[in-house]
Design a protein around this motif. Structure first.
Motif: not given
Length: 754
Positions: A531-536, A549-552, A584-588, A608-609
C-alpha cells in the motif's frame, strides 16, 4: 341494471369489505378509518375520499415515493389513459393518426382507445397533444362525451361565459347541469386553467357515481402516520429510475432532473462483490450518480451513493426506499450522545460527527432487522501534481448533513436519503442493510454509539465505495485554506477498533464493517502487493523532499497484521497473503539500498520508500519494531529463513545502539537519522506496546535475545510512570503476559494509543 354496472358495483363493495379485513375500523356509521396510502393525501385534504376510492380500484396510481401529487397538472395523454381505464375501453390497435403518438408511446393505449370511442378527437395541427395540459373546458367536453351525458334543458350561466371556447360551451353547461361541476366560488368557471390531478379525479369520480358505474364509498378517516427526521413531501414533478438493489424492497433515484441509465459494472473482491449502477443527470450533463451495492460475505450489503457534479448548477438527488409488511419501525439516533469537540493542534477542527443512527424494523410475522444510516457529506476533490508526474489527493469537506427522513404508511416504511449538490462538488451518503439484527441488544448498540461520540475523530463515519474519509493532519498537502482537509488515511481504512470489538462481542455490525474494510484495502492497493499513501506529508517533504505516493512501513505493517488477524478470525484461506507480501517487501530493501547501516551484519530499514524518488529517510523505533515483528510472524507462519535472517539484522542493530536509543530522561528517542544521530520526541504509548510485542515474539524464538527489549521496556515505562502518562489496554495486558505488571505506568487507561 347492465352487466357492466353490476361488475363495477360489486368491485366497489368488495373493496369496502377488503378494507375492513386488512385492519380498518369504523369511526361512525358513514365512515371508516384506514392507513394512509400516500404521504400527501391526508385527513385535511379536500378530495381524499375520491382519490382513495379510484386508487383502490386501480384507475389512477401514485408515484414510487408514496405521493399522489394532487396539484400536478394533468396532460391530455394522461387524461386519456385514465378515462380508458375508468371506462374499461377495449384496446384499439395502433394507427398513425397523430404525429405525437408512436407505436411505443406510453400514451398509445389511452389515445387510441379514446379516439375510437369518440372522446378525444385530436387537435387541428394533427397531434393528439399528449403533453399539453388539459384545461377545465376540455375536461368538461371529454367527460360529457365519455359518460354520454345529455342536456337536461336547464339554463346554466357562468360569469366568464364569454371566455369559454365555443366548441366547449355545451360540454361545460351539461357538466354543470348534472352537478359534476358547480364552478368557482366567485361564479366563474375558469375555463382556460389547467386541471390538476385532484380536480380531475373528483370530476371523474362524480361522473362515475352519477352514471351508476360505481357506488360512492364511505367517508375515509386516516390513521395518523408516524414520521422520522424532517420528512417533507415534494409537490412538483419528479423523475424516477429504479435501482435493482433488492429483490424484495424497492429502491429508486428521484430528481427534478432527467436521469438516464448509463450502465453497470461488477467487481469481485476477496470477500465481497461490488455492483455499480451509473446514471447521467440531465441528459447531456456531465453530472453523474453512482450507486454501489457492496454485497458482503455474510449477506449484509452497503449502499454507497455518490453524486458528482462538476458544474455550477445545483442538483438534488434522493434515494427512495420502500419496505413493506412491517408492523413497527424505530430509529435509534447517535445524537443522544453529544460530542464534545475541540480544536486539535495536529488535526485542527473536525466537522464530522457520527452516523445518523440505526433503523430497526419489525415485520408483521415478528422478525427483526436493522440498518445503519450514514449522513451526507459534501466535498470537493483536491489534487496537487508534482514535476515527476505523481500527485497527492485530498478532499475539502464543505459540510456534513442529515440525509435521512421517512414516513410510515400502513405496513410500508418509506425512507428518503437526500444528496444536495451546490455545484462543483461531490456528495456521498451510505447505508448498511441487514436482514438480521446488526446489534444483538440495545445495550451493545448504545455502548458503541457512546464510544463513537467519545472517540469521534478515530471512528470511521464518512464511508464511500472507495474507502472511508477522515480528518487529516494539518501537515498534509493539498490542504485547503479552510483547514478542512480530509483523506483516506490507511491507518483508518483498516479498522483495528472494529476488529477488537468483533473479537470481544461477535456482533454482526462489526463483522460487516470488517468485510467492508477488507474490500476498501483491496481497492486502495490496486494491482500492487503493498500500500502506498495518496497524500503528501509536508513534514516528510520538508525533511527529505518526499511526495506522494510512497510506502509507509508502519502503515503496511499494521495492514498486514489486520488482514492476518481478520482472516484468521473469519477462517479465510488467504489470511496470510498480506503478511507474506509485506515481509517480502521488507526483505528486498537491503538490496535496494533503503537501509541505515550499523555494521556488516546490522542495519535499520528506512521508514519510507518513495515511488519515484531516490532519497534516504530515517528509521523510527516504532516502525523498526513493527517491521521486525512482521518478519518474525512471517517466519513462524511460512518457515522461510530469509525472514528470520532479516529480523536478526534489525535486532543486531538495536542491540548495538540500545543505550543510544534511551534519552537522558528515560524516554526513547523517536528516530535515528541517516547520519546515525538520534532525535525527536517519541509517541506517548505506542512504542511501549511495540516493545512488549517484540519481547514476546523473540522469547518464543530465542529467550536470550529479550534482554535488550526488557531494558528498553523498563526505561520507557519508568519515564511514563514518572510523568503520569497512563497506559493503554494493550500495555496493561502485555505487561501481565510477560510477567512485568509492576511496570504499569500511573495515570489513566486509554483505549487508543497516543
Amino acid at each position: 341494471m347492465s352487466k357492466k354496472r353490476v361488475t363495477t358495483v360489486l368491485l366497489a363493495s368488495l373493496l369496502s369489505i377488503m378494507l375492513v379485513l386488512v385492519g380498518c375500523s369504523s369511526t361512525d356509521a358513514n365512515s371508516i378509518a384506514i392507513d394512509q396510502s400516500f404521504a400527501d393525501i391526508h385527513n385535511q385534504f379536500w378530495a381524499k375520499d375520491e382519490v382513495t376510492q379510484l386508487v383502490d380500484m386501480g384507475i389512477i396510481n401514485g408515484y414510487p415515493d408514496k405521493q399522489f401529487r394532487p396539484t400536478l397538472e394533468v396532460s391530455r395523454g394522461q387524461a386519456a389513459n385514465l378515462l380508458s381505464s375508468a371506462l374499461q375501453l377495449p384496446d384499439a390497435p395502433y394507427k398513425p393518426i397523430f404525429k405525437d403518438v408512436s407505436s411505443k408511446s406510453s400514451h398509445l393505449k389511452g389515445a387510441m382507445a379514446t379516439y375510437e370511442a369518440g372522446i378525444f378527437l385530436g387537435k387541428e395541427d394533427g397531434t393528439f397533444g399528449v403533453g399539453d395540459s388539459l384545461t377545465r373546458e376540455q375536461m368538461a367536453t371529454v367527460i360529457v362525451r365519455a359518460f354520454d351525458l345529455q342536456d337536461t334543458g336547464e339554463e346554466i350561466q357562468f360569469k366568464d361565459e364569454n371566455r369559454i371556447s365555443e366548441s366547449h360551451r355545451v360540454g361545460v353547461k351539461i357538466l354543470a347541469q348534472h352537478g359534476i361541476t358547480t364552478g368557482k366560488e366567485d361564479g366563474t368557471f375558469d375555463p382556460k386553467t389547467a386541471v390538476n390531478r385532484a380536480t380531475y379525479v373528483v370530476f371523474l369520480h362524480r361522473a362515475m357515481v352519477q352514471t351508476g358505474k360505481i357506488e360512492k364509498g364511505p367517508e375515509i378517516v386516516f390513521n395518523e402516520p408516524a414520521t422520522l427526521g424532517k420528512y417533507e413531501t415534494v409537490r412538483y414533478e419528479q423523475n424516477f429510475v429504479e435501482v435493482p438493489i433488492s429483490g424484495t424492497d424497492k429502491t429508486y433515484l428521484r430528481s427534478n432532473n432527467y436521469l438516464q441509465y448509463a450502465g453497470e459494472k461488477t467487481t469481485s473482491h476477496a470477500h465481497s462483490k461490488d455492483t455499480v449502477y451509473t446514471y447521467n443527470v440531465g441528459g447531456l450533463s456531465p453530472a453523474v450518480v453512482n450507486v454501489t451495492k457492496r454485497l458482503l460475505e455474510n449477506g449484509d450489503y452497503f449502499i454507497f451513493t455518490e453524486l458528482k457534479n462538476p458544474q455550477r448548477m445545483p442538483i438534488k438527488i434522493d434515494v427512495i426506499q420502500t419496505e413493506s409488511n412491517l408492523s413497527k419501525g424505530i430509529l435509534r439516533e447517535y445524537s443522544r450522545y453529544p460530542i464534545k469537540k475541540d480544536n486539535d493542534d495536529t488535526f485542527g477542527f473536525d466537522l464530522t460527527t457520527y452516523p445518523t443512527g440505526v433503523f430497526e424494523k419489525t415485520t408483521i410475522d415478528g422478525n427483526k432487522a436493522q440498518k445503519m444510516i450514514g449522513k451526507a457529506y459534501r466535498s470537493k476533490e483536491l489534487t496537487l501534481t508534482y514535476p515527476n508526474g505523481e500527485s497527492s489527493h485530498t478532499r475539502e469537506l464543505d459540510d456534513e448533513s442529515e440525509a435521512f427522513s421517512g414516513i410510515f404508511l400502513g405496513d410500508t416504511q418509506l425512507s428518503v436519503y437526500s444528496l444536495s449538490s451546490r455545484g462543483f462538488d461531490i456528495v456521498d451518503q451510505w447505508l448498511l442493510v441487514s436482514d438480521e439484527l446488526l446489534f444483538s441488544s440495545h445495550q451493545v448498540m448504545d455502548n458503541w454509539m457512546l464510544e463513537s461520540a467519545t472517540y469521534y475523530k478515530k471512528r470511521n463515519k464518512w464511508y464511500t465505495a472507495n474507502g472511508p474519509y477522515n480528518k487529516m493532519a494539518t501537515t498534509i498537502e493539498p490542504m485547503p485554506k479552510s483547514g478542512r482537509g480530509y483523506g483516506r488515511n490507511l491507518l483508518l481504512v483498516k479498522e483495528d477498533r472494529t476488529m477488537a470489538m468483533y473479537n470481544e462481542t461477535k456482533e454482526r455490525y462489526f463483522e460487516s464493517l470488517l468485510y467492508n474494510s477488507f474490500a476498501n484495502l483491496d481497492i486502495f492497493r490496486g494491482n500492487k502487493t503493498y500500500w502506498e499513501t495518496e497524500v503528501t506529508s509536508t513534514y516528510l517533504k520538508g525533511l527529505f523532499g518526499i511526495t506522494a505516493p510512497f510506502v509507509d512501513t508502519r502503515f503496511n505493517e499494521q495492514i498486514a497484521l489486520f488482514l492476518y488477524n481478520g482472516g484468521k478470525a473469519f477462517g479465510h484461506d488467504d489470511y496470510n497473503l498480506g503478511l507474506k507480501n509485506y515481509a517480502d517487501l521488507l526483505v528486498s530493501q537491503k538490496g535496494k539500498g533503503n537501509i541505515i547501516k550499523v555494521n556488516a551484519s546490522a542495519y535499520y530499514i528506512q521508514d519510507y520508500f518513495p515511488s519515484k524518488q531516490n532519497v534516504k529517510t530515517h528509521t523510527s523505533m516504532n516502525h523498526l519494531l513493527g517491521g521486525m515483528n512482521i518478519l518474525l510472524l512471517a517466519y513462524k507462519e511460512m518457515g522461510d529463513p530469509v525472514y528470520l535472517e532479516t529480523a536478526e539484522s534489525l535486532l543486531a542493530a538495536i542491540e548495538v545502539d540500545a543505550n543510544k536509543w534511551i534519552r537522558p530522561d528515560g524516554d526513547i528517542w523517536y528516530k535515528v537519522s541517516p547520519d546515525h544521530t538520534f532525535v525527536g520526541r517519541d509517541y506517548v504509548h505506542l512504542t511501549l506496546e511495540d516493545l512488549i510485542h517484540s519481547y514476546e515474539m523473540w522469547y518464543e524464538i530465542d529467550p536470550s535475545t529479550t534482554a535488550v527489549f526488557e531494558k528498553l521496556i523498563r526505561s520507557k515505562a519508568g519515564y511514563m510512570d514518572k510523568n503520569g502518562l497512563g497506559y493503554t489496554t494493550k500495555i496493561k495486558a502485555g505487561l501481565d503476559r510477560i510477567g512485568m505488571p509492576e511496570l504499569l505506568p500511573t495515570g489513566p487507561e486509554h483505549t487508543d494509543a497516543l
